[in-house]
Write an enzyme that holds these catalytic residues in place. Structure first.
Site, mmCIF file in Angstrom:
data_model
loop_
_atom_site.group_PDB
_atom_site.id
_atom_site.type_symbol
_atom_site.label_atom_id
_atom_site.label_comp_id
_atom_site.label_asym_id
_atom_site.label_seq_id
_atom_site.Cartn_x
_atom_site.Cartn_y
_atom_site.Cartn_z
ATOM 1 N N HIS A 287 0.813 -1.219 0.000
ATOM 2 C CA HIS A 287 0.000 0.000 0.000
ATOM 3 C C HIS A 287 0.849 1.273 0.000
ATOM 4 C CE1 HIS A 287 -3.615 -2.274 0.234
ATOM 5 N NE2 HIS A 287 -3.294 -2.824 1.394
ATOM 6 N N HIS A 365 -5.113 51.519 -17.586
ATOM 7 C CA HIS A 365 -4.276 50.430 -17.075
ATOM 8 C C HIS A 365 -3.065 50.265 -17.979
ATOM 9 C CE1 HIS A 365 -3.284 46.191 -15.856
ATOM 10 N NE2 HIS A 365 -3.598 46.716 -14.673
#
Length: 462
Positions: A287, A365
């Site tokens: 596992h 911007h």
């Protein structure tokens, strides 16, 4: 195109958890597309959900154990292997304890329950990870190794060598997932006598008996150990068979140990969350190495998916034009940031915006070097997702959409005048109580330019 699948009807099983020893009821329920495998602890307040995800693995002592926000699921691998082996993509697994019932220590009873519930196709394409090069992981401390290599089918080979005469060296192979039900599913879990003594001393395997675990006797049994085993298993007599197995259990296959290890690999790799087209070779799997490999593979897949730019026909008639969008969203220019909706399903939506030099935000911007503000890209993704959530109600014009949370925002490339932005929003979890949690990506010029996890809620207008 291979369709996703779920079960047709819900079905329940009852039994005992191997390590907890507690009675448990487990119910399989149909799940929506892209749900994957999810565990639900119905015995806890709020019925918390734990996704079958490698990143939730917390320990692998005698099973693959998951934990999310303090909620645990133990020994998940046999159940997950059954769903992969039955070719089911989406299912909800409800439990009233932390551990699924061990049954006979295999996936056999889970497979039978799934087949009894029935399997149905869903209206969504199954996603695969196609292996293109060898991927590997090695546990240096044990020498365990997992390799994944290209193949047209999902194949698994498990090779085991425990250094004991009673088991010897074994291997098992599954050339196609269709073999799982008949060749792998009934291979039972096993333990060695020396491990059994340790497990009993530590209060584990409370639900163990000689019908749900093969016990290989790899050492001489002392009179004290024999008495302890009689008490632990509630037996008046325990004997060792000539083939070195405790008591009267008969092996289903000479290589049942290797077949069960293969079963565990299938179950643990289900935690990757994506079907695999490739061949797995697992040498001395366990596992720990299985789930470490699953974590590594999951990261590789997510990275590739993130960098993979979807292709859409931008000239095809859109699903929704600007007029339909304005009939649903309350925004208007200059704050309406979506021009078209290209496609939509119950779980995703794709939108488009043509970025021009005439945008109002370019005036202030970086006017000398115009760049679309990142916050407006996020807003544009949110507006696209807003279409998806508003489509879940019959009267979207009576609702407003509000942000609840923004996470993991990343900006990767500048968006400039002349770019065509494509937004793709996918549900992370199903829409519940008007709350939408989604992964949003923005693409331009064949690149991922921005991404974010967004959560929004629709609220009825006063």
């Amino acid at each position: 195109m291979v369709k996703q699948k779920t079960i047709q009807n819900e079905i329940s099983l009852t039994g005992v958890g191997l390590h907890t020893g507690k009675e448990v009821k487990m119910t399989f329920k149909p799940a929506p597309v892209n749900n994957g495998y999810t565990f639900v602890r119905v015995d806890l307040e709020g019925s918390p959900v734990i996704e079958a995800d490698a990143n939730y693995v917390v320990n692998t002592q005698r099973g693959t154990n998951l934990e999310k926000l303090g909620v645990k699921i133990q020994t998940s691998e046999h159940v997950l292997a059954a769903f992969v082996g039955c070719d089911v993509d989406n299912v909800i697994i409800e439990l009233n304890e932390s551990e699924p019932p061990i049954m006979d220590g295999s996936s056999k009873f889970f497979v039978e329950a799934i087949e009894k519930a029935g399997i149905v196709e869903q209206d969504a394409e199954r996603k695969y990870y196609v292996v293109k090069e060898v991927i590997s992981f090695t546990d240096e401390s044990t020498g365990s190794e997992i390799l994944l290599m290209p193949s047209d089918d999902y194949q698994v080979t498990a090779m085991v060598d425990f250094g004991t005469k009673v088991v010897g060296t074994q291997n098992a192979t599954m050339k196609n997932i269709s073999e799982f039900k008949t060749e792998i599913a009934d291979a039972r879990t096993f333990s060695f006598l020396h491990e059994l003594e340790t497990l009993l001393d530590n209060g584990l395997i409370k639900g163990g008996d000689l019908n749900n675990a093969i016990v290989y006797v790899d050492k001489e049994i002392s009179p004290k150990t024999m008495e302890n085993l009689k008490v632990a298993f509630g037996k008046e007599q325990i004997s060792v068979k000539p083939n070195g197995i405790l008591d009267n259990l008969t092996l289903h296959y000479p290589n049942e140990a290797a077949r069960h290890k293969l079963l565990d690999v299938v179950g643990d790799l289900a935690l990757v969350g994506t079907r695999i087209k490739g061949k797995v070779i697992a040498n001395k799997p366990g596992h720990f190495v299985n789930t470490q490999f699953a974590k590594k593979l999951s990261k590789i897949i997510k990275l590739e998916q993130r960098n993979q730019v979807p292709v859409y026909d931008l000239h095809k008639e859109p699903l929704m034009d600007i007029h339909k969008i304005m009939s649903m969203l309350p925004h208007r220019p200059p704050f309406l940031l979506v021009d078209k909706i290209l496609e939509m399903s119950d779980s995703h939506v794709v939108g488009l915006k043509n970025v021009t030099m005439n945008e109002d935000f370019f005036v202030g911007h970086f006017p000398g070097a115009p760049v679309m503000p990142g916050v407006l890209i996020v807003e544009a993704m949110a507006q696209t997702g807003g279409i998806l959530i508003l489509s879940s109600v019959p009267d979207p014009e009576n609702y407003l959409t509000y942000f609840m949370k923004i996470d993991n925002v990343k900006f990767k490339y500048k968006v400039l005048p002349g770019d065509t932005l494509v937004f793709k929003c996918d549900l992370i979890s199903p829409i519940r109580r008007g709350i939408c949690h989604m992964q949003a990506n923005a693409y331009a010029n064949g690149k991922l330019v921005a991404e974010a996890e967004l959560m929004a809620q629709i609220v009825k207008k006063n």
